[in-house]
Design a protein around this motif. Sequence first.
Motif, PDB file in Angstrom:
ATOM      1  N   LEU A 165     -37.178  44.857 -33.753  1.00 12.72           N
ATOM      2  CA  LEU A 165     -37.767  44.690 -35.070  1.00 12.72           C
ATOM      3  C   LEU A 165     -39.027  45.524 -35.185  1.00 12.72           C
ATOM      4  N   ILE A 177     -34.966  36.139 -40.097  1.00  9.86           N
ATOM      5  CA  ILE A 177     -34.781  37.578 -40.248  1.00  9.86           C
ATOM      6  C   ILE A 177     -33.331  37.770 -40.666  1.00  9.86           C
ATOM      7  N   ASP A 218     -39.727  45.386 -40.932  1.00 10.88           N
ATOM      8  CA  ASP A 218     -38.615  44.447 -41.011  1.00 10.88           C
ATOM      9  C   ASP A 218     -39.076  43.047 -41.392  1.00 10.88           C
ATOM     10  N   SER A 268     -35.742  49.866 -44.165  1.00 12.72           N
ATOM     11  CA  SER A 268     -35.518  48.811 -43.189  1.00 12.72           C
ATOM     12  C   SER A 268     -34.265  48.015 -43.550  1.00 12.72           C
ATOM     13  N   GLU A 289     -30.296  40.286 -43.013  1.00 12.35           N
ATOM     14  CA  GLU A 289     -29.950  41.599 -43.546  1.00 12.35           C
ATOM     15  C   GLU A 289     -30.547  41.702 -44.948  1.00 12.35           C
ATOM     16  N   SER A 290     -31.156  42.852 -45.248  1.00 12.99           N
ATOM     17  CA  SER A 290     -31.792  43.034 -46.555  1.00 12.99           C
ATOM     18  C   SER A 290     -30.815  42.793 -47.697  1.00 12.99           C
ATOM     19  N   LYS A 304     -33.506  45.096 -42.472  1.00 10.84           N
ATOM     20  CA  LYS A 304     -33.745  43.657 -42.356  1.00 10.84           C
ATOM     21  C   LYS A 304     -34.950  43.242 -43.180  1.00 10.84           C
ATOM     22  N   SER A 305     -35.029  41.941 -43.444  1.00 12.68           N
ATOM     23  CA  SER A 305     -36.202  41.410 -44.126  1.00 12.68           C
ATOM     24  C   SER A 305     -36.446  39.981 -43.646  1.00 12.68           C
ATOM     25  N   ALA A 359     -38.408  53.840 -39.907  1.00 10.12           N
ATOM     26  CA  ALA A 359     -38.202  52.422 -40.209  1.00 10.12           C
ATOM     27  C   ALA A 359     -38.789  52.079 -41.580  1.00 10.12           C
TER      28      ALA A 359
END
Length: 115
Positions: free
Chosen positions: A1, A81, A5, A32, A83-84, A34-35, A28
């Motif tokens: 991460l 955390i 992220d 990104s 997936e966006s 991820k969020s 990154a």
Amino acid sequence: LTPFDVGLGFAVQLKDRVFPGHEALRSAKAGSPKSRIGLTLEGKRVPREEYKVYGKDDLLIGTISSGTFSPTLSKPIAMAIVESDTAAVGEQVHVDIRGKQIPANVVDLPFYVRS
């Protein structure tokens, strides 16, 4: 991460600086995958680190990064955390707590702001 992220990109200064990992952080920041999201749950079951988070159609979208019972809010809370673009504020997701799918609401962070 990376800091990007988990919503901590404000702490990274990339402009006019070069350091080990600079290029990795620059890419990154560009996109990104991820969020970090906040979750509140009803009842007393507390989601713990590494518990799975499921979105629409029971698709695995992420994992819990931390969770506890909030005495101020009188309910379990957690950060995950994911997936966006898989869980927006106001949507409902499910957390797998010891084999049971527990409903959770996606909320804004921080969980509590003193007034």
